[in-house]
Design a protein around this motif. Structure first.
Motif, PDB file in Angstrom:
ATOM      1  N   LEU A 357     -41.590 -15.107 -12.585  1.00 11.33           N
ATOM      2  CA  LEU A 357     -41.378 -13.863 -11.846  1.00 11.33           C
ATOM      3  C   LEU A 357     -40.481 -14.081 -10.638  1.00 11.33           C
ATOM      4  O   LEU A 357     -39.581 -13.265 -10.344  1.00 11.33           O
ATOM      5  CB  LEU A 357     -42.728 -13.294 -11.397  1.00 11.33           C
ATOM      6  N   ARG A 358     -40.720 -15.209  -9.958  1.00 15.93           N
ATOM      7  CA  ARG A 358     -39.897 -15.493  -8.779  1.00 15.93           C
ATOM      8  C   ARG A 358     -38.455 -15.762  -9.179  1.00 15.93           C
ATOM      9  O   ARG A 358     -37.517 -15.286  -8.524  1.00 15.93           O
ATOM     10  CB  ARG A 358     -40.461 -16.701  -8.038  1.00 15.93           C
ATOM     11  N   ASN A 359     -38.237 -16.505 -10.260  1.00 17.23           N
ATOM     12  CA  ASN A 359     -36.861 -16.779 -10.713  1.00 17.23           C
ATOM     13  C   ASN A 359     -36.149 -15.487 -11.102  1.00 17.23           C
ATOM     14  O   ASN A 359     -34.951 -15.304 -10.809  1.00 17.23           O
ATOM     15  CB  ASN A 359     -36.883 -17.742 -11.894  1.00 17.23           C
ATOM     16  N   ALA A 360     -36.909 -14.578 -11.769  1.00 16.97           N
ATOM     17  CA  ALA A 360     -36.303 -13.303 -12.157  1.00 16.97           C
ATOM     18  C   ALA A 360     -35.940 -12.487 -10.928  1.00 16.97           C
ATOM     19  O   ALA A 360     -34.858 -11.866 -10.861  1.00 16.97           O
ATOM     20  CB  ALA A 360     -37.262 -12.534 -13.055  1.00 16.97           C
ATOM     21  N   SER A 391     -35.666 -11.619 -19.661  1.00 16.55           N
ATOM     22  CA  SER A 391     -36.112 -11.809 -21.044  1.00 16.55           C
ATOM     23  C   SER A 391     -37.131 -12.942 -21.152  1.00 16.55           C
ATOM     24  O   SER A 391     -37.980 -12.923 -22.056  1.00 16.55           O
ATOM     25  CB  SER A 391     -34.899 -12.095 -21.939  1.00 16.55           C
ATOM     26  N   GLU A 392     -37.056 -13.919 -20.244  1.00 11.50           N
ATOM     27  CA  GLU A 392     -38.039 -15.004 -20.265  1.00 11.50           C
ATOM     28  C   GLU A 392     -39.441 -14.504 -19.921  1.00 11.50           C
ATOM     29  O   GLU A 392     -40.444 -15.074 -20.367  1.00 11.50           O
ATOM     30  CB  GLU A 392     -37.635 -16.104 -19.281  1.00 11.50           C
ATOM     31  N   LEU A 393     -39.473 -13.413 -19.125  1.00 12.35           N
ATOM     32  CA  LEU A 393     -40.786 -12.870 -18.779  1.00 12.35           C
ATOM     33  C   LEU A 393     -41.504 -12.278 -19.986  1.00 12.35           C
ATOM     34  O   LEU A 393     -42.730 -12.157 -19.998  1.00 12.35           O
ATOM     35  CB  LEU A 393     -40.640 -11.798 -17.692  1.00 12.35           C
ATOM     36  N   GLU A 394     -40.736 -11.902 -21.012  1.00 17.43           N
ATOM     37  CA  GLU A 394     -41.363 -11.325 -22.205  1.00 17.43           C
ATOM     38  C   GLU A 394     -42.173 -12.355 -22.990  1.00 17.43           C
ATOM     39  O   GLU A 394     -42.969 -11.978 -23.851  1.00 17.43           O
ATOM     40  CB  GLU A 394     -40.282 -10.716 -23.097  1.00 17.43           C
ATOM     41  N   THR A 395     -41.951 -13.650 -22.722  1.00 17.31           N
ATOM     42  CA  THR A 395     -42.700 -14.695 -23.440  1.00 17.31           C
ATOM     43  C   THR A 395     -44.100 -14.916 -22.881  1.00 17.31           C
ATOM     44  O   THR A 395     -44.883 -15.663 -23.465  1.00 17.31           O
ATOM     45  CB  THR A 395     -41.928 -16.024 -23.381  1.00 17.31           C
ATOM     46  N   LEU A 396     -44.396 -14.295 -21.733  1.00 24.62           N
ATOM     47  CA  LEU A 396     -45.729 -14.469 -21.146  1.00 24.62           C
ATOM     48  C   LEU A 396     -46.766 -13.758 -22.002  1.00 24.62           C
ATOM     49  O   LEU A 396     -46.626 -12.581 -22.319  1.00 24.62           O
ATOM     50  CB  LEU A 396     -45.762 -13.910 -19.721  1.00 24.62           C
ATOM     51  N   LEU A 402     -51.167 -10.666 -14.694  1.00 23.99           N
ATOM     52  CA  LEU A 402     -49.828 -11.259 -14.579  1.00 23.99           C
ATOM     53  C   LEU A 402     -48.921 -10.794 -15.723  1.00 23.99           C
ATOM     54  O   LEU A 402     -47.712 -10.564 -15.521  1.00 23.99           O
ATOM     55  CB  LEU A 402     -49.937 -12.791 -14.573  1.00 23.99           C
ATOM     56  N   GLN A 403     -49.476 -10.655 -16.944  1.00 24.11           N
ATOM     57  CA  GLN A 403     -48.676 -10.161 -18.062  1.00 24.11           C
ATOM     58  C   GLN A 403     -48.272  -8.710 -17.817  1.00 24.11           C
ATOM     59  O   GLN A 403     -47.110  -8.325 -18.065  1.00 24.11           O
ATOM     60  CB  GLN A 403     -49.467 -10.298 -19.354  1.00 24.11           C
ATOM     61  N   ARG A 407     -44.405  -7.201 -17.331  1.00 27.39           N
ATOM     62  CA  ARG A 407     -43.822  -6.093 -18.097  1.00 27.39           C
ATOM     63  C   ARG A 407     -43.261  -5.020 -17.153  1.00 27.39           C
ATOM     64  O   ARG A 407     -42.165  -4.485 -17.369  1.00 27.39           O
ATOM     65  CB  ARG A 407     -44.914  -5.472 -18.995  1.00 27.39           C
ATOM     66  N   ASP A 408     -44.051  -4.718 -16.083  1.00 32.60           N
ATOM     67  CA  ASP A 408     -43.549  -3.742 -15.102  1.00 32.60           C
ATOM     68  C   ASP A 408     -42.297  -4.255 -14.415  1.00 32.60           C
ATOM     69  O   ASP A 408     -41.351  -3.483 -14.141  1.00 32.60           O
ATOM     70  CB  ASP A 408     -44.624  -3.443 -14.067  1.00 32.60           C
TER      71      ASP A 408
END
Length: 433
Positions: A357-360, A391-396, A402-403, A407-408
């Protein structure tokens, strides 16, 4: 402090601190519990041994009481009794009694008469008797297994006690120092009466049990020789070390220490029986007499013994100390394992999603800064990097808040990228015009 470190510290604390508190409880209270159980165990040994010794003395007393009643002692007494009693002659006899006992004539004939031979024959079969003697109805010696210090026994307290007893009875005066035998002995006295007329008093039989020899024989064999079992006199002197073959660790117990054991009243103590070495010890009285009938000087009349059961405190606690060392090793190993597991789990469940999340968010901020600065030639690469991070956040797949947050954040980031892209397009059109 990074949130990753905080999370790891929290998880480690939540897992390890209760474990450490439990270990402290086990180490402290478990040690006290084990020591208390060992103390009770030592007390049980002392009480059981004391009861065994008391029963042994009473059993021997009953055997001698029966033997005195059925043996031909009354016949010997009737034959050896001189009806004429001259006190002056008795006093003269006593003056040179010790020397004359070594001869075969006069008083020395007592040791060689049939009664003395009969008593010695009985003693050979029962070697626990250190001395046996018999007097006539006036207290004059008429038979003995060994030389005695006096000829006339009528002035002795034990003789007076026995003479007053009815037929078929006896008495245990207690634990006394026998001057004739030169040992501490358990004396037993029995009146001898005529078979034909039980009211006719013929004399007194006195037998002296060798206290140390007899009590050692009666005591059961030790199953653990590290547990010392000692017979102790009321003044703290050790009468006998029951664990035969072992050298006693002490020959005298200090009065203050022994007083603690005697007043424990059915309990145990940790005391220094040997100066500088703490021992777990318990004491139980051995009552030689059923009913204490005092006579004579109290220091010359020891009516009671004590069984002292003891063991070095370090040796007693050795098993629990070894167990605690093992528990300590397991404690550190488990704490280390919990720390590693908590690090891995917090990394997988919390730190890695938060880092994504921080990287995004950082990639979005970088893109926004380039757009605000008007560096549109660099925004394309920055926008693509932001999209890749989103897009990496979608792998969570944590299936928790946190998921949902990721998504938000993805929707927010995509809308922001689209909004900024439209602004860039309008700015480009404006420049071309």
């Amino acid at each position: 402090m990074k949130i990753h470190t905080k999370l790891v510290g929290f998880v480690v604390g939540a897992l390890v601190v209760p474990f450490l508190l439990g270990m402290f409880y086990v180490r402290h209270f478990g040690k006290l519990y084990y020591q208390n159980q060992q103390g009770i165990f030592h007390l049980m040994i002392a009480e059981e041994l004391a009861a065994t010794l008391q029963a042994g003395v009473q059993q021997k007393f009953q055997q001698m009481l029966t033997w005195a009643a059925v043996s031909p002692l009354h016949s010997f007494a009737a034959k050896g009794t001189d009806p004429q009693f001259d006190m002056d002659a008795v006093r003269r006899m006593d003056l040179d009694w010790t020397a004359s006992m070594q001869t075969n004539a006069g008083p020395g004939a007592v040791l060689s008469n049939p009664l003395s031979k009969y008593l010695r024959a009985f003693q050979r079969v029962n070697p626990e008797f250190a001395e046996m003697l018999m007097t006539d109805a006036h207290g004059r010696l008429i038979g003995a297994t060994s030389p005695t210090t006096d000829y006339w026994q009528g002035d002795e307290s034990w003789w007076k006690t026995a003479a007053d007893l009815p037929a078929g009875n006896g008495e245990i005066p207690g634990l006394l120092f026998d001057e004739s035998a030169g040992i501490l002995a358990i004396d037993m006295v029995f009146p001898v009466h005529s078979f034909a007329d039980p009211s006719e008093f013929l004399g007194v039989l006195k037998v002296s049990l060798h206290a140390t020899r007899f009590l050692r024989r009666v005591a059961p064999r030790p199953w653990n020789k590290e547990i010392a079992r000692d017979l102790v006199l009321p003044d703290g002197r050790v009468l006998a070390h029951i664990n035969a073959g072992d050298a006693p660790a002490y020959s005298q117990i200090a009065q203050d220490v022994f007083q603690q054991l005697r007043t424990a009243n059915g309990s145990w103590k940790t005391v220094e029986l040997v100066p500088g070495t703490r021992s777990l010890a318990a004491a139980a009285p051995v009552h030689i007499l059923k009913d204490f009938i005092p006579f004579g000087d109290e220091q010359d009349h020891l009516c009671e013994l004590y069984v002292v059961v003891s063991r070095d405190l370090n040796k007693t606690m050795a098993p629990v100390q070894a167990m605690l060392r093992q528990l300590t090793l397991w404690e550190f190993a488990t704490a280390l394992l919990f720390a590693v597991l908590s690090y891995l789990l917090t990394t997988y469940w919390f730190a890695r999603p938060i880092k994504k999340l921080r990287n995004a968010s950082v990639s979005l901020v970088d893109y926004i800064k380039l757009s605000e600065q008007g560096r549109f030639e660099d925004t394309w690469a920055s926008r693509q990097e932001a999209r890749r991070k989103l897009s990496e956040l979608e792998t969570l797949r944590s299936r928790d808040e946190l998921q949902d947050l990721s998504r938000d954040f993805i929707r927010m980031g995509e809308q922001m990228l689209s909004f900024l892209r439209r602004i860039e397009d309008k700015l480009h059109e404006t420049k071309r015009k």
